[in-house]
Design a protein around this motif. Sequence first.
Motif, PDB file in Angstrom:
ATOM      1  N   TRP A   1      16.644  32.312  16.448  1.00 21.46           N
ATOM      2  CA  TRP A   1      15.736  32.871  15.449  1.00 21.46           C
ATOM      3  C   TRP A   1      14.543  31.936  15.215  1.00 21.46           C
ATOM      4  CZ3 TRP A   1      14.573  31.017  10.513  1.00 21.46           C
ATOM      5  CH2 TRP A   1      13.770  31.862   9.750  1.00 21.46           C
TER       6      TRP A   1
ATOM      7  N   ILE B   1      35.192  29.769   8.110  1.00 23.03           N
ATOM      8  CA  ILE B   1      33.799  29.304   8.068  1.00 23.03           C
ATOM      9  C   ILE B   1      33.545  28.321   9.201  1.00 23.03           C
ATOM     10  CG2 ILE B   1      32.137  27.949   6.721  1.00 23.03           C
ATOM     11  CD1 ILE B   1      33.404  29.205   4.200  1.00 23.03           C
TER      12      ILE B   1
ATOM     13  N   GLY C   1      22.715  31.436  16.430  1.00 24.05           N
ATOM     14  CA  GLY C   1      21.791  32.467  15.934  1.00 24.05           C
ATOM     15  C   GLY C   1      20.548  31.859  15.308  1.00 24.05           C
ATOM     16  N   LEU C   2      20.723  30.816  14.496  1.00 30.24           N
ATOM     17  CA  LEU C   2      19.569  30.155  13.873  1.00 30.24           C
ATOM     18  C   LEU C   2      18.694  29.462  14.915  1.00 30.24           C
ATOM     19  CD1 LEU C   2      21.273  28.682  10.682  1.00 30.24           C
ATOM     20  CD2 LEU C   2      19.581  30.526  10.764  1.00 30.24           C
TER      21      LEU C   2
ATOM     22  N   LEU D   1      33.152  30.092  12.495  1.00 31.15           N
ATOM     23  CA  LEU D   1      31.908  30.850  12.631  1.00 31.15           C
ATOM     24  C   LEU D   1      30.672  29.958  12.711  1.00 31.15           C
ATOM     25  CD1 LEU D   1      32.634  33.774  10.163  1.00 31.15           C
ATOM     26  CD2 LEU D   1      32.699  33.818  12.655  1.00 31.15           C
ATOM     27  N   THR D   2      30.789  28.707  12.311  1.00 31.22           N
ATOM     28  CA  THR D   2      29.619  27.811  12.258  1.00 31.22           C
ATOM     29  C   THR D   2      28.891  27.680  13.595  1.00 31.22           C
ATOM     30  OG1 THR D   2      30.587  26.598  10.416  1.00 31.22           O
ATOM     31  CG2 THR D   2      28.860  25.489  11.643  1.00 31.22           C
TER      32      THR D   2
ATOM     33  N   TRP E   1      19.516  22.910  14.506  1.00 32.32           N
ATOM     34  CA  TRP E   1      20.505  23.773  13.862  1.00 32.32           C
ATOM     35  C   TRP E   1      21.924  23.456  14.324  1.00 32.32           C
ATOM     36  CZ3 TRP E   1      19.240  25.880   9.615  1.00 32.32           C
ATOM     37  CH2 TRP E   1      17.946  26.337   9.386  1.00 32.32           C
TER      38      TRP E   1
ATOM     39  N   LEU F   1      24.438  21.521  12.269  1.00 33.52           N
ATOM     40  CA  LEU F   1      25.234  22.167  11.225  1.00 33.52           C
ATOM     41  C   LEU F   1      26.730  22.065  11.532  1.00 33.52           C
ATOM     42  CD1 LEU F   1      23.473  25.519  10.321  1.00 33.52           C
ATOM     43  CD2 LEU F   1      23.982  23.637   8.810  1.00 33.52           C
TER      44      LEU F   1
ATOM     45  N   PHE G   1      28.528  29.849  15.962  1.00 32.31           N
ATOM     46  CA  PHE G   1      27.799  31.090  16.207  1.00 32.31           C
ATOM     47  C   PHE G   1      26.598  31.220  15.271  1.00 32.31           C
ATOM     48  CE2 PHE G   1      32.196  31.904  17.523  1.00 32.31           C
ATOM     49  CZ  PHE G   1      31.966  32.154  18.864  1.00 32.31           C
ATOM     50  N   ILE G   2      26.775  30.790  14.033  1.00 28.21           N
ATOM     51  CA  ILE G   2      25.651  30.798  13.083  1.00 28.21           C
ATOM     52  C   ILE G   2      24.568  29.839  13.565  1.00 28.21           C
ATOM     53  CG2 ILE G   2      24.994  30.189  10.716  1.00 28.21           C
ATOM     54  CD1 ILE G   2      27.849  31.134   9.883  1.00 28.21           C
ATOM     55  N   ALA G   3      24.973  28.639  14.043  1.00 22.36           N
ATOM     56  CA  ALA G   3      23.994  27.673  14.540  1.00 22.36           C
ATOM     57  C   ALA G   3      23.262  28.228  15.757  1.00 22.36           C
ATOM     58  CB  ALA G   3      24.693  26.354  14.901  1.00 22.36           C
TER      59      ALA G   3
END
Length: 169
Positions: A134, A120, A130-131, A123-124, A147, A150, A126-128
């Motif tokens: 977006w 997790i 993407g957000l 991946l954080t 973001w 995070l 990459f998630i940040a």
Amino acid sequence: MNGYANPDRPDQRLSNAEREDAVARLSDAQIEGRLTPSEYEQRAASVRSAVTRGDLAPLFADLPEVAPTVSAPPAPPAPPAPTVLSGPGTLPPPSAGPLPPAPASVRGSRALGGRIGDTIMALTPFIALGLFFWSGFNGGFVWSWLWFLLIPVVAIIIYGPGGKPDRGT
């Protein structure tokens, strides 16, 4: 050459290296206080003009015999001794070289949830990202940078707020 005072072959010609060695030995004798500076200069000039080993004998006759030093090439380093571990978590002595990788049962993760928490956390970012894109395309990029906060928040949740180093437990 055994010594300058009693050469093995007095008629043998000197090399430049032997002359320089003889001058160095005279310099050592001056440093030890066995020769005065003027004596050193006279003898060093005679050594530099010497042709055979026999020419050096009178210059060293009153000085003590010193064994010539032969410079040998440095020995290669010894290979490290094999490391024997007596059980899980046992470390070899510090001079034994690099540590072998620890088994998975010994090497634990500090993350909340173990390997899942590590995943997790990896991946954080990459998630940040993407957000960020977006929300930036849907509402504007002015506040979408938030973001990225995070990443440290998730790190604190997974690894704990203390940031204490892993102690191998």
